[in-house]
Design a protein around this motif. Structure first.
Motif, short mmCIF file in Angstrom:
data_model
loop_
_atom_site.label_atom_id
_atom_site.label_comp_id
_atom_site.label_asym_id
_atom_site.label_seq_id
_atom_site.Cartn_x
_atom_site.Cartn_y
_atom_site.Cartn_z
N PHE A 66 -4.22 6.38 13.39
CA PHE A 66 -3.08 6.42 12.11
C PHE A 66 -3.67 6.54 11.03
O PHE A 66 -3.21 7.64 10.35
N LEU A 67 -4.49 5.90 10.54
CA LEU A 67 -4.88 6.11 9.21
C LEU A 67 -5.61 7.46 9.00
O LEU A 67 -5.51 8.02 7.77
N VAL A 68 -6.62 7.88 9.97
CA VAL A 68 -7.04 9.26 9.60
C VAL A 68 -5.89 10.23 9.66
O VAL A 68 -6.07 11.30 8.64
N ARG A 69 -4.99 10.46 10.40
CA ARG A 69 -3.97 11.23 10.60
C ARG A 69 -3.21 11.42 9.12
O ARG A 69 -2.69 12.34 8.70
N LEU A 70 -3.03 10.15 8.73
CA LEU A 70 -2.27 9.80 7.49
C LEU A 70 -3.05 10.64 6.26
O LEU A 70 -2.42 11.31 5.60
N LEU A 71 -4.34 10.42 6.35
CA LEU A 71 -5.19 11.03 5.21
C LEU A 71 -5.09 12.57 5.36
O LEU A 71 -5.04 13.45 4.25
N LEU A 72 -5.40 13.00 6.76
CA LEU A 72 -5.16 14.44 6.63
C LEU A 72 -4.10 15.13 6.58
O LEU A 72 -3.90 16.16 6.00
N VAL A 121 0.88 -1.24 -0.16
CA VAL A 121 0.16 -0.03 -0.03
C VAL A 121 1.02 1.39 -0.04
O VAL A 121 0.44 2.24 -0.81
N GLN A 122 1.98 1.14 0.57
CA GLN A 122 2.88 2.66 0.62
C GLN A 122 3.64 2.64 -0.41
O GLN A 122 3.56 3.84 -0.93
N ARG A 123 3.82 1.68 -1.25
CA ARG A 123 4.62 1.86 -2.69
C ARG A 123 3.21 2.58 -3.46
O ARG A 123 3.92 3.51 -4.12
N TYR A 124 2.07 2.21 -3.26
CA TYR A 124 1.22 2.78 -4.34
C TYR A 124 0.77 4.14 -3.66
O TYR A 124 0.32 5.24 -4.28
N TRP A 125 0.80 4.18 -2.26
CA TRP A 125 0.59 5.75 -1.78
C TRP A 125 1.58 6.79 -2.13
O TRP A 125 1.22 7.82 -2.37
N GLN A 126 2.77 6.33 -2.44
CA GLN A 126 3.99 7.28 -2.98
C GLN A 126 4.04 7.44 -4.46
O GLN A 126 5.22 7.94 -4.85
N ASP A 127 3.10 6.79 -5.10
CA ASP A 127 3.60 6.67 -6.34
C ASP A 127 3.24 8.00 -7.35
O ASP A 127 2.55 8.83 -6.56
N PRO A 128 3.89 8.33 -8.24
CA PRO A 128 3.98 9.47 -8.92
C PRO A 128 2.45 9.87 -9.44
O PRO A 128 2.15 11.13 -9.82
N ASP A 129 1.73 8.91 -9.77
CA ASP A 129 0.49 8.98 -10.53
C ASP A 129 -0.62 9.32 -9.48
O ASP A 129 -0.83 8.55 -8.74
N PRO A 130 -1.25 10.77 -9.61
CA PRO A 130 -2.11 11.06 -8.67
C PRO A 130 -3.40 10.31 -8.64
O PRO A 130 -4.03 10.32 -7.74
N THR A 131 -3.64 9.82 -9.83
CA THR A 131 -4.91 8.71 -9.73
C THR A 131 -4.89 7.67 -9.03
O THR A 131 -5.91 7.35 -8.10
N LEU A 132 -3.58 7.05 -9.00
CA LEU A 132 -3.30 5.91 -8.16
C LEU A 132 -3.16 6.56 -6.61
O LEU A 132 -4.05 5.80 -5.57
N ARG A 133 -2.66 7.54 -6.43
CA ARG A 133 -2.66 7.91 -5.01
C ARG A 133 -4.17 8.25 -4.41
O ARG A 133 -4.56 7.97 -3.38
N SER A 134 -4.83 8.80 -5.32
CA SER A 134 -6.41 9.03 -4.93
C SER A 134 -7.08 7.79 -4.75
O SER A 134 -8.02 7.91 -3.61
N ASN A 135 -7.03 6.82 -5.55
CA ASN A 135 -7.74 5.58 -5.16
C ASN A 135 -7.26 4.79 -3.81
O ASN A 135 -7.68 4.24 -3.19
N VAL A 136 -5.78 5.14 -3.55
CA VAL A 136 -5.42 4.51 -2.30
C VAL A 136 -6.08 5.31 -1.08
O VAL A 136 -6.41 4.88 0.08
N ALA A 137 -6.20 6.74 -1.47
CA ALA A 137 -6.97 7.50 -0.43
C ALA A 137 -8.40 7.13 -0.13
O ALA A 137 -8.60 6.99 1.07
N ALA A 138 -8.91 6.49 -1.08
CA ALA A 138 -10.21 6.27 -0.76
C ALA A 138 -10.26 4.60 -0.42
O ALA A 138 -11.17 4.34 0.63
#
Length: 160
Positions: free
Chosen positions: A78-84, A32-49
């Motif tokens: 942890f997860l809520v603060r990560l999102l914020l 999940v961390q790998r995708y959360w830090q990916d340069p693709d913003p669409t991927l990061r937005s999907n990880v946020a969801a």
């Protein structure tokens, strides 16, 4: 694109979000961390969801998080603060996705009936209200959507 497209060999519900690092600290699962830090913003937005969905799942009655990651409240925190913290992402699509996830979390946090839920609710509201100065109008609209769904009756009870 949906998150399941990025995790083709697993159903979204079965992807572990967290793990305990060797230091004992709770961290995102490496995949999940790998995708959360990916340069693709669409991927990061999907990880946020996805992360918002994990919090909702953890907040259900009789929910269980990852036993090796400590208390369920600590995992939710942890997860809520990560999102914020990610609300300052450079991509507006990520900020909008996080707002959408927070919309779904605000009343869930109040339903936790704990000091931690109340504290996270306030932190989330402060972070969302700070988006009123965002440079992109769609992010501002998402932030207003969060304020629009708040359960103000529950807020009055908690403040009273």
């Amino acid at each position: 694109a949906r998150l399941a497209e990025y995790f083709p060999d697993e159903a979204v519900e079965s992807i572990p979000a967290l793990q305990r690092a060797d230091s004992g600290v709770v961290v995102l699962h490496p995949r999940v961390q790998r995708y959360w830090q990916d340069p693709d913003p669409t991927l990061r937005s999907n990880v946020a969801a996805y992360l918002a969905a994990v919090v909702r799942r953890f907040a259900r009655p009789n929910a269980r998080g990852s036993e090796q990651c400590g208390s369920l409240e600590a995992q939710i925190s942890f997860l809520v603060r990560l999102l914020l913290r990610a609300l300052d992402d450079t991509a507006s699509v990520v900020r909008r996705a996080i707002c959408g996830g927070i919309v779904q979390l605000m009343n869930v946090l109040l339903d936790l009936s704990s000091f931690m839920g109340w504290t996270l609710w306030h932190e989330a509201l402060d972070a969302i209200l700070a988006l009123q100065s965002d440079s992109y109008w769609r992010v501002k609209a998402e932030a207003l959507g969060v304020v629009g769904i708040l359960n103000f009756d529950a807020l009055r009870v908690l403040e009273g």
